[in-house]
Enzyme design. Structure first.
Site, short mmCIF file in Angstrom:
data_model
loop_
_atom_site.label_atom_id
_atom_site.label_comp_id
_atom_site.label_asym_id
_atom_site.label_seq_id
_atom_site.Cartn_x
_atom_site.Cartn_y
_atom_site.Cartn_z
N LEU A 157 0.84 -1.21 0.00
CA LEU A 157 0.00 0.00 0.00
C LEU A 157 0.86 1.25 0.00
CD1 LEU A 157 -0.07 1.64 2.96
CD2 LEU A 157 -1.37 -0.34 3.64
N ALA A 188 12.64 -0.23 -4.50
CA ALA A 188 13.86 0.27 -5.14
C ALA A 188 13.56 0.75 -6.56
CB ALA A 188 14.93 -0.82 -5.15
N PHE A 189 12.77 -0.02 -7.31
CA PHE A 189 12.43 0.36 -8.68
C PHE A 189 11.61 1.66 -8.70
CE2 PHE A 189 13.12 -2.86 -12.17
CZ PHE A 189 14.13 -3.54 -11.52
N LEU A 190 10.65 1.76 -7.78
CA LEU A 190 9.81 2.97 -7.75
C LEU A 190 10.65 4.21 -7.42
CD1 LEU A 190 6.69 1.49 -5.90
CD2 LEU A 190 6.77 2.28 -8.28
N LYS A 200 3.89 13.50 1.06
CA LYS A 200 3.05 13.51 -0.13
C LYS A 200 1.66 13.96 0.32
CE LYS A 200 1.42 9.38 -1.47
NZ LYS A 200 1.29 7.93 -1.77
N CYS A 236 9.86 4.55 3.75
CA CYS A 236 10.38 3.27 3.24
C CYS A 236 11.38 3.31 2.10
CB CYS A 236 9.20 2.39 2.86
SG CYS A 236 8.23 1.95 4.31
N LYS A 252 15.01 3.76 3.29
CA LYS A 252 15.34 2.65 4.20
C LYS A 252 15.48 1.33 3.43
CE LYS A 252 11.55 0.93 6.45
NZ LYS A 252 11.32 -0.47 6.05
N LYS A 282 9.62 -7.37 -2.31
CA LYS A 282 9.15 -6.14 -1.64
C LYS A 282 10.24 -5.06 -1.70
CE LYS A 282 7.25 -3.08 0.78
NZ LYS A 282 6.20 -2.23 0.27
P1 NAD Z 1 4.84 2.48 12.23
O1 NAD Z 1 6.04 2.98 12.92
O2 NAD Z 1 3.78 3.42 11.80
O3 NAD Z 1 4.11 1.37 13.15
C1 NAD Z 1 4.78 0.36 13.81
C2 NAD Z 1 4.11 0.14 15.18
O4 NAD Z 1 4.65 -1.00 15.78
C3 NAD Z 1 4.32 1.28 16.17
O5 NAD Z 1 3.07 1.82 16.57
C4 NAD Z 1 5.09 0.63 17.33
O6 NAD Z 1 4.72 1.15 18.59
C5 NAD Z 1 4.66 -0.80 17.19
N1 NAD Z 1 5.55 -1.77 17.84
C6 NAD Z 1 6.90 -1.87 17.73
N2 NAD Z 1 7.35 -2.91 18.46
C7 NAD Z 1 6.27 -3.49 19.04
C8 NAD Z 1 6.09 -4.61 19.89
N3 NAD Z 1 7.10 -5.37 20.30
N4 NAD Z 1 4.84 -4.91 20.29
C9 NAD Z 1 3.79 -4.17 19.89
N5 NAD Z 1 3.89 -3.10 19.08
C10 NAD Z 1 5.12 -2.76 18.65
O7 NAD Z 1 5.38 1.64 10.99
P2 NAD Z 1 4.62 1.35 9.61
O8 NAD Z 1 4.72 2.51 8.71
O9 NAD Z 1 3.28 0.79 9.90
O10 NAD Z 1 5.56 0.23 8.99
C11 NAD Z 1 5.58 -1.08 9.52
C12 NAD Z 1 6.33 -1.97 8.55
O11 NAD Z 1 5.63 -2.02 7.31
C13 NAD Z 1 7.74 -1.51 8.21
O12 NAD Z 1 8.55 -2.65 8.04
C14 NAD Z 1 7.58 -0.82 6.87
O13 NAD Z 1 8.74 -0.86 6.10
C15 NAD Z 1 6.48 -1.61 6.22
N6 NAD Z 1 5.66 -0.89 5.24
C16 NAD Z 1 5.26 0.38 5.48
C17 NAD Z 1 4.43 1.03 4.55
C18 NAD Z 1 3.95 2.44 4.78
O14 NAD Z 1 3.33 2.99 3.89
N7 NAD Z 1 4.20 3.06 5.90
C19 NAD Z 1 4.00 0.35 3.42
C20 NAD Z 1 4.42 -0.96 3.21
C21 NAD Z 1 5.25 -1.58 4.14
C1 UGA Z 2 5.67 3.51 -1.35
C2 UGA Z 2 5.23 2.53 -2.42
O1 UGA Z 2 4.55 3.23 -3.46
C3 UGA Z 2 4.32 1.45 -1.84
O2 UGA Z 2 4.00 0.49 -2.83
C4 UGA Z 2 5.03 0.77 -0.66
O3 UGA Z 2 4.19 -0.17 -0.05
C5 UGA Z 2 5.44 1.82 0.36
O4 UGA Z 2 6.28 2.81 -0.28
C6 UGA Z 2 6.23 1.26 1.50
O5 UGA Z 2 6.80 0.20 1.40
O6 UGA Z 2 6.27 2.00 2.49
P1 UGA Z 2 4.59 5.63 -0.19
O7 UGA Z 2 5.98 5.89 0.28
O8 UGA Z 2 3.50 5.65 0.80
O9 UGA Z 2 4.52 4.20 -0.90
O10 UGA Z 2 4.19 6.69 -1.30
P2 UGA Z 2 4.56 6.86 -2.86
O11 UGA Z 2 3.32 7.23 -3.56
O12 UGA Z 2 5.30 5.72 -3.39
O13 UGA Z 2 5.48 8.15 -2.84
C7 UGA Z 2 6.78 8.11 -2.31
C8 UGA Z 2 7.47 9.44 -2.56
O14 UGA Z 2 7.70 9.61 -3.95
C9 UGA Z 2 6.64 10.64 -2.12
O15 UGA Z 2 7.49 11.61 -1.55
C10 UGA Z 2 6.05 11.15 -3.42
O16 UGA Z 2 5.74 12.52 -3.41
C11 UGA Z 2 7.18 10.86 -4.39
N1 UGA Z 2 6.71 10.73 -5.79
C12 UGA Z 2 5.88 9.73 -6.15
C13 UGA Z 2 7.16 11.64 -6.73
O17 UGA Z 2 7.94 12.56 -6.41
N2 UGA Z 2 6.74 11.50 -8.02
C14 UGA Z 2 5.90 10.51 -8.41
O18 UGA Z 2 5.58 10.45 -9.63
C15 UGA Z 2 5.46 9.60 -7.45
#
Ligand code: NAD
Ligand code: UGA
Length: 475
Positions: free
Chosen positions: A170, A228-230, A342, A279, A282, A223
């Site tokens: 997402l 990385a590609f995006l 964003k 992400c 990272k 994942k």
């Molecule tokens: P986040 O920091 O918003 O949420 C993580 C939550 O986990 C925090 O609320 C923290 O308090 C809790 N937590 C940590 N250790 C814990 C424990 N031992 N027990 C209970 N709760 C605990 O992080 P996020 O953005 O939801 O990302 C989570 C993972 O998903 C990461 O690996 C991230 O790379 C991945 N991911 C994030 C996105 C995104 O859009 N943010 C999209 C895809 C994948």
């Molecule tokens: C991104 C990926 O799109 C998700 O598929 C993935 O799950 C997620 O990282 C994750 O692993 O956390 P996100 O970071 O929420 O999602 O948002 P994006 O829409 O990908 O945008 C990332 C950054 O790129 C933003 O700063 C956005 O403004 C920028 N962006 C995006 C641009 O500058 N130009 C574009 O055309 C698209």
């Protein structure tokens, strides 16, 4: 043996855990979903009566939470209890870049994942399917499995585990839609029965042909590769944008021209202030670490270049603002429009706005910052000490002259008073509707609009007697 899941526990109520579990609860009314977290404040916000106070802003999320919360969706800090009750546990905790020790600055810190695995190992009852939802380095499943299975001898016979990888794709701001209509759901694992159980959940709303199955390592690596590609694509278009500005080309036209090639495609080609979000950086750095670890420095360098370029690009924008404002912004006021990484999210993690604001503050500028969803406290945390010392709230001290630092403006029009420039950093819809004629009257002239998101109508800005810079516009 196939297990029909009736009770899910998701550890981590963050940007992924919260929305993902809310959608599962909505689509699977027969499953009880408990989202647990160590952060009491976050859980309290998820339980807040006023849906405006949910800890995460995602369009459409509040209504689904309203539908399910208290019925089959629950948020709590009772981690042990809900692990014990669950047939399936999702690990959805944070996996930030390591700050110290081996791999510092690149490798993912798996501290939180390890704690979860130990908790599940200790409190699970009977057979439990454990799902990696967090983004993890390749072969983390092995670590999780080892921890899960190293319980004390007494318990060993009574507990069994399967581990699957089910990364989340997402994007913030469109999370609900991405979860309801995903391009694909990826499941990696060895156990056919466990895969079947997880598939059975998704099949409540995702067509079968969109549920992909791979081995566990391919799933974990896919994942990291997707992100990385995006990210690479954004750095690519931003690099061309910089070239456009020097050559008289226009990056929007170049993007349109290349995007019609079906092999390239038209999405994700908007030049901006540099990618942010928790992400991309990272996950690429993690890929860099893994590549070096496996003796592939050329692969590592290739990907590291994407992150390096992104940083350069962010600095390029702040430098450009200074240059256009006659080489100095000291004691000049600049409006910053947008602070989240964003639009449609309150998340500021790795937002380009942080680096650009820091650069401008270091140059002595006074910033008037607006964002429709990011709260002042968050900006304070992001801009750090440098700004906190001089920080005032615009509502508390409207009439006072700001000496340095920044102020948060609650309304967009408050941002333009006596500023030399407005810098648009997030593509919030409201910034495309600004009345520049009116704004111009409040600004100090000659004044600039710097549009790092290409959302203003150039004619409106120029007709308002304002200079305009647009990212990637050399025309
Ligand atoms: P986040 O920091 O918003 O949420 C993580 C939550 O986990 C925090 O609320 C923290 O308090 C809790 N937590 C940590 N250790 C814990 C424990 N031992 N027990 C209970 N709760 C605990 O992080 P996020 O953005 O939801 O990302 C989570 C993972 O998903 C990461 O690996 C991230 O790379 C991945 N991911 C994030 C996105 C995104 O859009 N943010 C999209 C895809 C994948
Ligand atoms: C991104 C990926 O799109 C998700 O598929 C993935 O799950 C997620 O990282 C994750 O692993 O956390 P996100 O970071 O929420 O999602 O948002 P994006 O829409 O990908 O945008 C990332 C950054 O790129 C933003 O700063 C956005 O403004 C920028 N962006 C995006 C641009 O500058 N130009 C574009 O055309 C698209």
């Amino acid at each position: 043996m196939f297990m029909k899941v009736k009770n899910i526990c998701c550890i981590g109520a963050g940007y992924v855990g919260g929305p993902t579990m809310t959608v599962i609860a909505d689509k699977c009314p027969h499953i009880k979903v408990n989202v647990v977290d160590i952060n009491q404040n976050r859980i309290d916000l998820w339980n807040s009566k006023d849906l405006n106070f949910l800890p995460i802003f995602e369009p459409g999320l509040d209504q689904i939470v309203k539908r399910c919360r208290g019925k089959n969706l629950f948020f709590s800090t009772e981690i042990e209890k809900h692990i014990a009750l669950a047939d399936m546990v999702f690990i959805s905790v944070n996996t930030p870049t390591k700050k110290k020790g081996i791999g510092a600055g690149q490798a993912s810190d798996l501290k939180w994942v390890e704690i979860c695995a130990r908790q599940v190992s200790k409190y699970a009852v009977g057979h439990t399917i454990v799902i990696e939802k967090s983004t993890l380095p390749v072969r983390t499943a092995e670590v999780i499995k080892t921890i899960l299975e190293s319980q004390d001898i007494q318990n060993k016979k009574q507990k069994t585990f399967d581990v699957l990888s089910n990364p989340e794709f997402l994007a913030e701001g469109t999370a609900v839609n991405d979860l309801i209509s995903p391009d694909r759901v990826l499941i990696g694992g060895e156990s056919d029965s466990a895969i079947k159980s997880l598939k059975d959940i998704y099949q409540n709303w995702v067509p079968e042909n969109k549920i992909l199955q791979t081995n566990i390592w391919s799933s974990e690596l896919a994942k990291l590769t997707a992100n990385a590609f995006l990210a690479q694509r954004i750095s690519s278009i931003n690099s061309i944008g910089a070239l456009c500005e020097s050559t008289g080309a226009d990056v929007r036209e170049v993007a349109r021209a290349i995007g019609t090639d079906t092999r390239i495609g038209s999405k994700f080609l908007d030049s901006g202030p540099g990618f942010g979000g928790s992400c991309f950086k990272k996950d690429i750095l993690n890929l860099v670490y893994l590549s070096n670890y496996f003796g592939l420095p050329e692969v590592a360098n290739f990907w590291e270049g994407v992150v390096r370029f992104n940083k350069w690009h962010q600095h390029r924008i702040s430098k450009l603002v200074v240059k256009k404002l006659f080489g100095t912004v000291s004691e000049k006021k600049v409006a910053i429009l947008g602070f989240s990484f964003k639009a449609n999210t309150n998340d500021t993690r790795e937002s380009a706005a942080i680096q650009i604001c820091r650069d401008l503050l270091a140059e002595g500028a006074e910033l008037l910052i607006h964002d429709p969803k990011v709260i002042e406290k968050q900006i304070e945390l992001d801009l750090g000490e440098q700004a906190i010392n001089n920080h005032k709230n615009i509502n508390e001290s409207d009439s006072k002259v700001i000496k340095s630092g920044w102020e948060k403006c609650d309304k967009i029009d408050q941002c333009f008073k006596n500023v030399d420039a407005a810098l648009i950093l997030t593509e919030w819809k409201e910034y495309s509707e600004i009345n520049w004629e009116l704004a111009s009257k409040s600004m100090r002239h000659p004044a600039w609009v710097f549009d790092a998101r290409s959302i203003v109508n150039p004619e409106d800005v120029r007709n308002a007697n304002l200079n305009l810079w647009r990212v990637g516009d050399g025309s």
